[in-house]
Scaffold this motif. Structure first.
Motif, PDB file in Angstrom:
ATOM      1  N   GLY A 581       0.815  -1.216   0.000  1.00  0.00           N
ATOM      2  CA  GLY A 581       0.000   0.000   0.000  1.00  0.00           C
ATOM      3  C   GLY A 581       0.842   1.256   0.000  1.00  0.00           C
ATOM      4  N   GLU A 582       1.933   1.229   0.764  1.00  0.00           N
ATOM      5  CA  GLU A 582       2.856   2.363   0.811  1.00  0.00           C
ATOM      6  C   GLU A 582       3.532   2.564  -0.546  1.00  0.00           C
ATOM      7  OE1 GLU A 582       6.763   3.806   3.396  1.00  0.00           O
ATOM      8  OE2 GLU A 582       5.697   1.960   3.945  1.00  0.00           O
ATOM      9  N   LEU A 583       3.852   1.437  -1.206  1.00  0.00           N
ATOM     10  CA  LEU A 583       4.487   1.513  -2.534  1.00  0.00           C
ATOM     11  C   LEU A 583       3.578   2.220  -3.534  1.00  0.00           C
ATOM     12  CD1 LEU A 583       6.662   0.734  -4.633  1.00  0.00           C
ATOM     13  CD2 LEU A 583       5.514  -1.472  -4.875  1.00  0.00           C
ATOM     14  N   ALA A 584       2.287   1.881  -3.492  1.00  0.00           N
ATOM     15  CA  ALA A 584       1.334   2.513  -4.417  1.00  0.00           C
ATOM     16  C   ALA A 584       1.281   4.019  -4.201  1.00  0.00           C
ATOM     17  CB  ALA A 584      -0.050   1.895  -4.227  1.00  0.00           C
ATOM     18  N   TYR A 590       5.267   9.900  -7.428  1.00  0.00           N
ATOM     19  CA  TYR A 590       6.280  10.005  -8.477  1.00  0.00           C
ATOM     20  C   TYR A 590       5.632  10.374  -9.818  1.00  0.00           C
ATOM     21  CZ  TYR A 590      10.379   8.814 -11.303  1.00  0.00           C
ATOM     22  OH  TYR A 590      11.438   8.871 -12.158  1.00  0.00           O
ATOM     23  N   ALA A 591       4.474   9.749 -10.108  1.00  0.00           N
ATOM     24  CA  ALA A 591       3.763  10.047 -11.360  1.00  0.00           C
ATOM     25  C   ALA A 591       3.316  11.506 -11.398  1.00  0.00           C
ATOM     26  CB  ALA A 591       2.563   9.119 -11.513  1.00  0.00           C
ATOM     27  N   GLU A 592       2.847  12.027 -10.245  1.00  0.00           N
ATOM     28  CA  GLU A 592       2.425  13.426 -10.177  1.00  0.00           C
ATOM     29  C   GLU A 592       3.597  14.377 -10.445  1.00  0.00           C
ATOM     30  OE1 GLU A 592      -1.054  12.686  -6.788  1.00  0.00           O
ATOM     31  OE2 GLU A 592       0.700  13.950  -6.338  1.00  0.00           O
ATOM     32  N   VAL A 593       4.754  14.068  -9.862  1.00  0.00           N
ATOM     33  CA  VAL A 593       5.926  14.925 -10.062  1.00  0.00           C
ATOM     34  C   VAL A 593       6.370  14.889 -11.524  1.00  0.00           C
ATOM     35  CG1 VAL A 593       8.377  15.196  -9.510  1.00  0.00           C
ATOM     36  CG2 VAL A 593       6.730  14.815  -7.689  1.00  0.00           C
ATOM     37  N   MET A 594       6.357  13.703 -12.142  1.00  0.00           N
ATOM     38  CA  MET A 594       6.764  13.595 -13.551  1.00  0.00           C
ATOM     39  C   MET A 594       5.815  14.379 -14.450  1.00  0.00           C
ATOM     40  SD  MET A 594       9.557  11.999 -13.549  1.00  0.00           S
ATOM     41  CE  MET A 594       9.772  11.799 -15.312  1.00  0.00           C
ATOM     42  N   ASP A 595       4.516  14.329 -14.131  1.00  0.00           N
ATOM     43  CA  ASP A 595       3.536  15.101 -14.904  1.00  0.00           C
ATOM     44  C   ASP A 595       3.793  16.596 -14.740  1.00  0.00           C
ATOM     45  OD1 ASP A 595       0.223  16.144 -14.678  1.00  0.00           O
ATOM     46  OD2 ASP A 595       1.077  15.298 -16.499  1.00  0.00           O
ATOM     47  N   ALA A 596       4.087  17.010 -13.491  1.00  0.00           N
ATOM     48  CA  ALA A 596       4.387  18.421 -13.235  1.00  0.00           C
ATOM     49  C   ALA A 596       5.666  18.852 -13.954  1.00  0.00           C
ATOM     50  CB  ALA A 596       4.520  18.650 -11.733  1.00  0.00           C
ATOM     51  N   LEU A 597       6.645  17.936 -14.018  1.00  0.00           N
ATOM     52  CA  LEU A 597       7.895  18.241 -14.732  1.00  0.00           C
ATOM     53  C   LEU A 597       7.638  18.492 -16.213  1.00  0.00           C
ATOM     54  CD1 LEU A 597      10.873  15.982 -13.507  1.00  0.00           C
ATOM     55  CD2 LEU A 597      10.925  18.414 -14.030  1.00  0.00           C
ATOM     56  N   ASP A 598       6.795  17.640 -16.823  1.00  0.00           N
ATOM     57  CA  ASP A 598       6.475  17.820 -18.247  1.00  0.00           C
ATOM     58  C   ASP A 598       5.862  19.192 -18.496  1.00  0.00           C
ATOM     59  OD1 ASP A 598       5.467  14.353 -18.863  1.00  0.00           O
ATOM     60  OD2 ASP A 598       7.433  15.342 -18.896  1.00  0.00           O
ATOM     61  N   LYS A 599       4.925  19.583 -17.622  1.00  0.00           N
ATOM     62  CA  LYS A 599       4.264  20.873 -17.794  1.00  0.00           C
ATOM     63  C   LYS A 599       5.242  22.029 -17.545  1.00  0.00           C
ATOM     64  CE  LYS A 599      -0.298  19.064 -16.531  1.00  0.00           C
ATOM     65  NZ  LYS A 599      -1.362  19.025 -15.504  1.00  0.00           N
ATOM     66  N   ALA A 600       6.103  21.861 -16.531  1.00  0.00           N
ATOM     67  CA  ALA A 600       7.067  22.925 -16.220  1.00  0.00           C
ATOM     68  C   ALA A 600       8.070  23.103 -17.349  1.00  0.00           C
ATOM     69  CB  ALA A 600       7.795  22.594 -14.914  1.00  0.00           C
TER      70      ALA A 600
END
Length: 615
Positions: A581-584, A590-600
């Motif tokens: 559960g912690e892994l999920a 991590y997915a949220e940060v990568m999405d934010a990186l793409d937009k930034a």
């Protein structure tokens, strides 16, 4: 249909085919694949009857015509168009006979047959094929002697395509074609009305132009339905299953053998031990398929230079006459991966020579980094290797102070082992010569690597290894290739060389492919009116610089967050069942940060573009 039944053939005592069988239905398009040296070209010669079988049989429909590309078209005074027309020997013979025939019945027969084979449209068909392979109307009227060997190979290909044999056998047909010619050939073969068998390592051709794969491996033939990528997936799955079964069988063998060894001397267990001995004898060995030998290219790593490494302002380049390319204002940075697109003769090689320093600028200003080292690979360099010298001697000439162990290590880094290191170049395969030329081009750890058709003569494994090496390479790459698979995996920028200009191509490779197949004029978008931008005020420029700075700060923070999350996700304890559960949760972050990186990154690029436009 073509039937290959239990055929056997050896070369100098080495078996290439042993009890090999396959059936190719009439009208199918088939890619013949297998490792270098496995016997693909030999199989072609056996099908054509140029070699005698040692055993088995190859059967074809009666009166079936088999055609392949001649090694080279002679350097004659015959025009290209007439050379191609002569390739249809039946038409040529009938046309000659028609000029001298007097018997009315025979004249009628000749005219009827000429109508049946569509002889009257022959010139148009021949011209269309030559045009597809890169010869314009003016070229088609010139004699063959005006063209080099590589261009005459295109004429030979045009001839066999025009003749339309019932069985068309093509051995690496794209080796002498550019990207445009290769795409045209793909389209032509898809519509070819008879059976086609192609030896090729061009993944795009094998995916789009064939309906089946004939695999020559372990002296046997296996026919697989579907294009190459489907075949590759099925082979990988089959290999995995066989490896698993072989492992299980080995464990079973070890268990049975252990029982026999323990109890064969014990009277009460002798019968059981003997039973297990028989089980071992009856067990059919499952042999795991041999993995393809790992192919590598090891490019030395250059030091980093300040950008740009090359900058051009209104540069023109050519030879003795007027410029071939003009008004070039281009920039190359060390992390660029640029593919040059454009039809043959538009100037891709001229641009490559300019960047490589082999041609000087006729006009404008070209500035390059003072420490810039450039590596240049072109097919003609492979042909210019010293055929009476070994690869080791080639390196000793360039590196006289290096010891043999170091030089041999360099060769091994390009897949040239101990045997090839001391083999005269004239006896090496085309792929081995290409590897040596690539090594010579990269030996100085260039900051810019210019590759003009690097995949000619390289097998599938070598092409994949080249993609990996170029992906990891820390210098800039300029790439000219007919291999769409290579271009799609390596290039992240496209330059179109057309009409004397070099411009960034905004669309992707698939769009370029569609444009070529549809015809330039049909796919050419209407030009948009260019509005002259208004000059920005000082305050606007200051504000834009602030936007860029803020974007850079946000990118730095997000990159820092990404690195911390990646470190967290690399902890093995996180993957234990109790912490799933912690892994999920961490994966979601991590997915949220990568999405934010793409937009930034998109915002930063936009801010940079606005600042550059305003400046």
């Amino acid at each position: 249909m073509l039937k290959i039944q239990d055929i056997t053939y050896s070369v100098e005592g080495r078996p290439l085919l042993e009890g090999a069988s396959a059936t190719i239905p009439t009208g199918h398009k088939v890619g013949l694949v297998g490792r270098n040296g496995s016997g693909k070209t030999t199989l072609f010669r056996l099908i054509k009857g140029e070699l005698a079988l040692e055993g088995g049989e190859i059967s074809l429909p009666s009166r079936a015509r088999i055609g392949g590309v001649a090694q080279e078209v002679p350097s004659s005074s015959t025009s290209l168009l007439d050379t191609v027309l002569q390739a249809d020997t039946e038409r040529a013979a009938l046309m000659t006979e028609a000029e001298h025939a007097h018997d009315p019945h025979r004249i009628a027969e000749i005219q009827a047959r000429l109508t049946d084979i569509d002889a009257w449209s022959a010139e148009g068909r021949a011209s269309a094929i030559l045009k597809g392979l890169g010869f314009d109307n003016e070229d088609q009227l010139r004699p063959c002697s005006d063209f080099s060997g590589g261009w005459r190979m295109r004429v030979a290909l045009a001839g066999v395509l025009f003749a339309q044999p019932d069985y068309l056998l093509l051995d690496e047909p794209t080796n002498y074609l550019d990207l445009e010619g290769a795409l045209w050939l793909e389209s032509y073969l898809q519509k070819y009305p008879h059976t086609v068998i192609i030896i090729s390592h061009d993944r795009g051709l094998l995916n789009r132009a064939v309906t089946g794969i004939l695999h020559l491996d372990g002296k046997k033939l296996t026919y697989w339905s579907g294009p190459y990528d489907q075949f590759a997936r099925q082979m990988a799955e089959r290999r995995a299953v066989l490896q698993s079964e072989a492992k299980k069988q080995e464990a079973r063998r070890a268990h049975l053998q252990s029982f026999v060894d323990r109890f064969k001397a014990k009277a009460s267990k002798a019968t059981q031990a003997q039973s297990r001995v028989k089980m071992l004898e009856r067990m059919t060995t499952i042999t795991a398929p041999e993995d393809a030998k790992k192919v590598v290219f090891t490019f030395p790593k250059p030091e980093e230079l300040s950008p740009p490494i090359i900058n051009m302002e209104n540069v023109a380049v050519g030879y003795d006459g007027p410029p071939i390319l003009r008004k070039m204002s281009l920039r190359i940075d060390q992390d660029d991966r640029i593919a040059l697109l454009g039809r043959n003769g538009e100037g891709k090689s001229t641009l490559s020579k300019l960047l490589a320093g082999k041609l000087g600028a006729m006009e404008g200003r070209l500035v390059q980094s003072s420490k810039l080292r450039i590596g240049y690979f072109a097919q003609h360099q492979v042909d210019e290797l010293h055929i009476d010298e070994t690869p080791l001697q080639h390196l000793q000439r360039l590196r006289p102070d290096e010891g043999q162990p170091r030089l041999r290590a360099r060769l091994a880094g390009f897949g040239l082992g101990a045997d090839q290191a001391e083999t005269e170049v004239g006896r090496l395969s085309g792929g081995q010569k290409a590897r040596l030329s690539l090594l010579l081009a990269t030996i100085d750890a260039p900051h810019l690597l210019i590759l003009d058709e690097p995949t000619n003569h390289l097998d599938m494994e070598s092409r994949e290894a080249l993609v990996e090496a170029l992906t990891e390479y820390s210098g800039a790459v300029i790439l000219v290739s007919h291999d769409m698979h290579l271009l799609s995996l390596v290039a992240d920028r496209l330059w179109l060389v057309k009409g004397g200009l070099v411009t960034p191509y905004a669309d992707d490779l698939e769009a370029y492919r569609r444009m070529l197949l549809a015809g330039d004029e049909d796919a050419k978008p209407a030009p948009k009116p260019v509005e002259k931008p208004k000059k920005a005020t000082r305050d606007e420029v200051v504000a834009l610089r602030a936007d860029v700075r803020k974007s850079e700060e946000r990118l730095a923070k997000l990159n820092d967050m990404r690195d911390k999350l990646a470190k967290k996700l690399a902890d093995p304890a996180l993957y234990e069942d109790a912490r799933k559960g912690e892994l999920a949760t961490w994966n979601a972050k991590y997915a949220e940060v990568m999405d934010a990186l793409d937009k930034a990154e998109a915002m930063w690029i936009s801010a940079q573009e606005r600042l550059e436009a305003a400046s």
